[in-house]
Structures are given as C-alpha cells and as structure tokens.
Design an enzyme around this catalytic site. Sequence first.
Site, PDB file in Angstrom:
ATOM      1  CB  CYS A  81     -63.824 -41.786   1.023  1.00  9.15           C
ATOM      2  SG  CYS A  81     -65.013 -40.716   1.857  1.00  9.15           S
ATOM      3  NE  ARG A  82     -63.085 -35.650  -3.007  1.00 12.27           N
ATOM      4  CZ  ARG A  82     -64.033 -34.758  -2.707  1.00 12.27           C
ATOM      5  NH1 ARG A  82     -63.746 -33.734  -1.927  1.00 12.27           N
ATOM      6  NH2 ARG A  82     -65.250 -34.883  -3.165  1.00 12.27           N
TER       7      ARG A  82
END
Length: 118
Positions: A81-82
């Site tokens: 993800c981030r």
Amino acid sequence: MRSVFFAAALLMGEPALAGPVDHSAALLALARPDAVLIDVRTSQEFAAGALPGAHHIPHFRIAEGIAAVAPDKDTPIVLYCRSGRRSSLAQDRLLEMGYRHVINAGGYQDFGVRLAER
C-alpha cells in the site's frame, strides 16, 4: 470523561500500526512464477502509479476480490500500500480466510526501490 471514551474508541478500532513488513520474504515470493502481487491502495493511488504486474484490490475489498486473482489458498500473495498499514489489514483478513502465504511488502515507494534493485 471525554478522553476515556476516546481511548476506548482507539482500543476497539482498527490497529494504528501496521503488522511486520518483510521485504526479503516478499522478494523471494515474487521470484516464484505462481506469486501474485496486489496493490491494496485506493483507485486514485493505483491510477497514479503501481508496481509492474500488480493487481488492484483495495484493502476494504480484499475478501471479495481475492478469488479472482488467487483462488488457490496456497498461492504466494504479496501485498503493498502506501505505508504498510492497509497491506497489514489485508494480510490479516486473508490469513483469517485461510490463505497460507501472505506477505506484507509495506509501502509502494520503499518496496518499489527494493524490487528494482533485485
């Protein structure tokens, strides 16, 4: 009194920190031809850039979308993800569903650099 309710809400909500990120295991898994790389960020984040070969399934839809890309629960699955938090949540959900080889690769930029170095 307000702080007691706030603390209780934090304790009962989603975890604030991501589970362990394991770049080495993620890179090893991706060396296998049957491995699946999944980006669990939002559609907007995915559209702005993703790792090569990544499938997009937002973390809050992982339970509904996983069978389309990994119907076999022994498939090595690498999530990112981030920052690693949402991929940790998705990892927990997949493990609860019986998937056996699920790895949290952490954040898009950090793991992308490691992936490019291999």
